[in-house]
Enzyme design. Structure first.
Site, PDB file in Angstrom:
ATOM      1  N   HIS A   9      -8.718   4.080  -1.796  1.00  0.00           N
ATOM      2  CA  HIS A   9      -7.367   3.475  -1.546  1.00  0.00           C
ATOM      3  C   HIS A   9      -6.877   2.381  -2.665  1.00  0.00           C
ATOM      4  CE1 HIS A   9      -3.700   1.959   0.209  1.00  0.00           C
ATOM      5  NE2 HIS A   9      -4.201   0.979   1.138  1.00  0.00           N
TER       6      HIS A   9
ATOM      7  N   CYS B 168       0.762  -1.075   0.017  1.00  0.00           N
ATOM      8  CA  CYS B 168       0.115  -0.014  -0.172  1.00  0.00           C
ATOM      9  C   CYS B 168       0.891   1.291   0.085  1.00  0.00           C
ATOM     10  CB  CYS B 168      -1.000  -0.243   1.335  1.00  0.00           C
ATOM     11  SG  CYS B 168      -1.788  -1.467   1.352  1.00  0.00           S
TER      12      CYS B 168
HETATM   13  C1  LIG Z   1     -14.667  -3.453   4.579  1.00  0.00           C
HETATM   14  C2  LIG Z   1     -15.135  -4.242   3.307  1.00  0.00           C
HETATM   15  C3  LIG Z   1     -14.735  -5.822   3.815  1.00  0.00           C
HETATM   16  C4  LIG Z   1     -16.096  -4.147   2.589  1.00  0.00           C
HETATM   17  O1  LIG Z   1     -16.153  -5.391   1.621  1.00  0.00           O
HETATM   18  P1  LIG Z   1     -17.668  -5.677   1.279  1.00  0.00           P
HETATM   19  O2  LIG Z   1     -18.597  -6.056   2.247  1.00  0.00           O
HETATM   20  O3  LIG Z   1     -17.531  -6.821   0.013  1.00  0.00           O
HETATM   21  O4  LIG Z   1     -18.494  -4.572   0.535  1.00  0.00           O
HETATM   22  P2  LIG Z   1     -18.904  -4.497  -1.177  1.00  0.00           P
HETATM   23  O5  LIG Z   1     -17.924  -4.125  -1.939  1.00  0.00           O
HETATM   24  O6  LIG Z   1     -19.907  -5.753  -1.343  1.00  0.00           O
HETATM   25  O7  LIG Z   1     -20.010  -3.209  -0.959  1.00  0.00           O
HETATM   26  C5  LIG Z   1     -21.122  -3.276   0.068  1.00  0.00           C
HETATM   27  C6  LIG Z   1     -21.621  -1.736   0.223  1.00  0.00           C
HETATM   28  O8  LIG Z   1     -20.668  -1.307   1.099  1.00  0.00           O
HETATM   29  C7  LIG Z   1     -20.040  -0.046   0.557  1.00  0.00           C
HETATM   30  N1  LIG Z   1     -18.857  -0.230   1.091  1.00  0.00           N
HETATM   31  C8  LIG Z   1     -17.792  -1.216   0.790  1.00  0.00           C
HETATM   32  N2  LIG Z   1     -16.824  -0.929   1.372  1.00  0.00           N
HETATM   33  C9  LIG Z   1     -16.826   0.108   2.133  1.00  0.00           C
HETATM   34  C10 LIG Z   1     -16.048   1.064   3.103  1.00  0.00           C
HETATM   35  N3  LIG Z   1     -14.843   0.438   3.323  1.00  0.00           N
HETATM   36  N4  LIG Z   1     -16.629   2.150   3.740  1.00  0.00           N
HETATM   37  C11 LIG Z   1     -17.982   2.479   3.463  1.00  0.00           C
HETATM   38  N5  LIG Z   1     -18.687   1.710   2.451  1.00  0.00           N
HETATM   39  C12 LIG Z   1     -18.272   0.523   2.022  1.00  0.00           C
HETATM   40  C13 LIG Z   1     -20.386  -0.335  -0.729  1.00  0.00           C
HETATM   41  O9  LIG Z   1     -20.187   0.981  -1.437  1.00  0.00           O
HETATM   42  C14 LIG Z   1     -21.357  -0.905  -1.024  1.00  0.00           C
HETATM   43  O10 LIG Z   1     -22.517   0.064  -0.803  1.00  0.00           O
HETATM   44  P3  LIG Z   1     -23.995   0.017  -1.794  1.00  0.00           P
HETATM   45  O11 LIG Z   1     -24.462  -1.549  -1.369  1.00  0.00           O
HETATM   46  O12 LIG Z   1     -24.821   0.979  -1.389  1.00  0.00           O
HETATM   47  O13 LIG Z   1     -23.273   0.243  -2.967  1.00  0.00           O
HETATM   48  C15 LIG Z   1     -13.714  -4.155   2.299  1.00  0.00           C
HETATM   49  O14 LIG Z   1     -14.317  -2.694   1.518  1.00  0.00           O
HETATM   50  C16 LIG Z   1     -12.368  -4.111   2.653  1.00  0.00           C
HETATM   51  O15 LIG Z   1     -11.801  -5.275   3.081  1.00  0.00           O
HETATM   52  N6  LIG Z   1     -11.739  -2.933   2.895  1.00  0.00           N
HETATM   53  C17 LIG Z   1     -10.338  -2.841   3.533  1.00  0.00           C
HETATM   54  C18 LIG Z   1      -9.391  -2.842   2.203  1.00  0.00           C
HETATM   55  C19 LIG Z   1      -8.060  -3.185   2.654  1.00  0.00           C
HETATM   56  O16 LIG Z   1      -7.764  -3.926   3.589  1.00  0.00           O
HETATM   57  N7  LIG Z   1      -7.140  -2.594   2.317  1.00  0.00           N
HETATM   58  C20 LIG Z   1      -5.734  -2.385   2.570  1.00  0.00           C
HETATM   59  C21 LIG Z   1      -5.388  -1.851   3.968  1.00  0.00           C
HETATM   60  S1  LIG Z   1      -3.969  -2.135   4.596  1.00  0.00           S
END
Ligand SMILES: CC(C)(COP(=O)(O)OP(=O)(O)OC[C@H]1O[C@@H](n2cnc3c(N)ncnc32)[C@H](O)[C@@H]1OP(=O)(O)O)[C@@H](O)C(=O)NCCC(=O)NCCS
Length: 384
Positions: A332, A83
């Site tokens: 990100h 990242c």
């Molecule tokens: C948080 C997380 C698990 C959500 O994944 P998910 O449950 O599959 O979410 P989806 O992509 O199916 O999205 C579902 C809904 O939540 C929203 N959403 C997804 N991630 C979000 C987040 N991080 N914050 C707010 N909303 C989020 C989407 O816009 C979607 O909304 P909608 O239904 O109104 O369109 C995923 O975004 C994640 O793992 N994030 C961390 C990434 C990471 O680790 N990066 C490296 C850092 S070191």
């Protein structure tokens, strides 16, 4: 060493994008070149940061991007540092210009992963941890940062609502950023009621998976003065490292690489944390922003939480943090994030940040790390 400047910046929107990885990288690069008012042929080298090009069937991105810009003869270097790839790429570009190898170079960061779906993206990202101890044992990044959050809440008597305040602030800032991924007003209640991802972290404590590309033009002072009046100078650059796996660290509430990189950057700039007007920091999860702002020296250990409660890190606060919306709201796209932070500082210090402009700012700082902070780079910029 030569004085090093940033004279142009460009970025795609962050979010779920339909175009190919090459298309978005070229789009951001072309925008940076145009904003600098230069011709592509004036660029002498390219520094390209990306982690999962393989997910969009394109690795060895450097020559592909240079070819698409019409300058296939110019050398390029593809850089991966999880990242933190963007800030490492920026640092390499900076160092080569400072050393006098080149007058002007391009640094472009890009990522395209959302089409692989959450399960695959989570798996790919876990390859950036120390896979033997972490990813391979079932620990995803939300899980690893949840461990840090648990330790912080216990040690400093902070609450889950305090973490939520960070998300609310960054979403407020992201609403003012037309290129942000999640442009949505949220409340502490929304965060508290959102689905648990890895307790105590909930959906709104996490950054999303994003696609996107960002690019900047980096050059020496002579080149900058010959082309524009609207540029910024790089006055500090530092890098640091931490044990790759969390289990190798003495404390879970600090990330050693941040402090090492920050101290080097402050020393080079001849500044202290008090001199920084605003900062773009690596808030991949809300807990990270609290830890980062302490490790960067803006607040004493355990006191970032008071600062957030008092609104000191808001856009109009004493030290605005993540005016762009940060990783939490702006998004990100991992290979692009570090360069995207420089784009934000450029926009802020050259009058291009619109409604989210930090008033009277002259000095901006960027902080970007890889994985749970195993690698880190900090840069300090001043307006000219
Ligand atoms: C948080 C997380 C698990 C959500 O994944 P998910 O449950 O599959 O979410 P989806 O992509 O199916 O999205 C579902 C809904 O939540 C929203 N959403 C997804 N991630 C979000 C987040 N991080 N914050 C707010 N909303 C989020 C989407 O816009 C979607 O909304 P909608 O239904 O109104 O369109 C995923 O975004 C994640 O793992 N994030 C961390 C990434 C990471 O680790 N990066 C490296 C850092 S070191």
């Amino acid at each position: 060493m030569e004085k090093v400047c940033v004279i142009g910046a460009g970025s795609t929107k962050y979010g779920k994008l339909q175009e190919s990885i090459t298309d978005i990288a070229v789009q951001a690069s072309a925008e940076a070149i145009e904003s600098a008012g230069i011709e592509p042929k004036e660029i002498e080298a390219g520094y390209i940061s990306n982690v999962f090009g393989i997910a969009d069937k394109q690795v060895h991105l450097g020559p592909v991007i240079m070819s698409n810009l019409g300058i296939p003869e110019k050398p390029s270097l593809s850089i991966e540092s999880a990242c933190g790839s963007g800030s490492v790429s920026f640092r390499e570009a900076y160092a080569n210009v400072a050393a006098g190898f080149y007058d002007a170079v391009l640094a472009t960061g890009v990522e395209k992963v959302t089409h692989t779906g959450t399960e695959w993206t989570t798996t790919y990202f876990s390859y950036c941890s120390d896979f033997f101890y972490e990813g391979g044992a079932g620990a995803s990044f939300p899980g690893l940062f949840a461990s840090m959050a648990r330790a912080y809440l216990a040690e400093f008597k902070a609450t889950e609502e305090d973490l939520a305040l960070v998300a609310v602030k960054n979403h407020d800032n992201g609403l003012l950023n037309p290129k942000a991924h999640l442009r949505k007003k949220i409340t502490v209640d929304d965060v508290m009621k959102s689905a648990i991802v890895a307790s105590p972290l909930k959906l709104y404590d996490c950054c999303p998976f994003s696609d996107g590309a960002s690019a900047v033009i980096i050059c020496n002072e002579k080149f900058a003065k010959a082309h524009t009046k609207n540029y910024i100078e790089v006055i500090g650059s530092g890098r640091g490292g931490s044990p790759a796996a969390l289990q190798g660290r003495e404390h879970l509430t600090t990330i050693p690489s941040t402090n090492i990189a920050a101290q080097a950057a402050y020393k080079m700039a001849g500044l202290t944390p008090k001199d920084i007007d605003f900062a773009e920091v690596h808030d991949c999860f809300t807990i990270a922003e609290l830890v980062d702002t302490e490790d960067l020296g803006f607040f004493e250990k355990g006191k970032a939480v008071d600062a957030v409660r008092q609104g000191l890190t808001k856009l109009n606060g004493a030290i605005p943090i993540n005016p762009s919306g940060g990783l939490k709201s702006k998004g990100h796209p991992i290979g692009a994030t570090g360069i995207g932070q420089v784009v934000e500082v450029f926009d802020q210090l050259t009058g291009r940040a619109g409604e989210r402009t930090v008033k009277n700012a002259q000095i901006g700082l960027t902080h970007n790390f890889g994985a749970t902070g195993a690698s880190c780079a900090v840069h300090i910029f001043k307006s000219v």
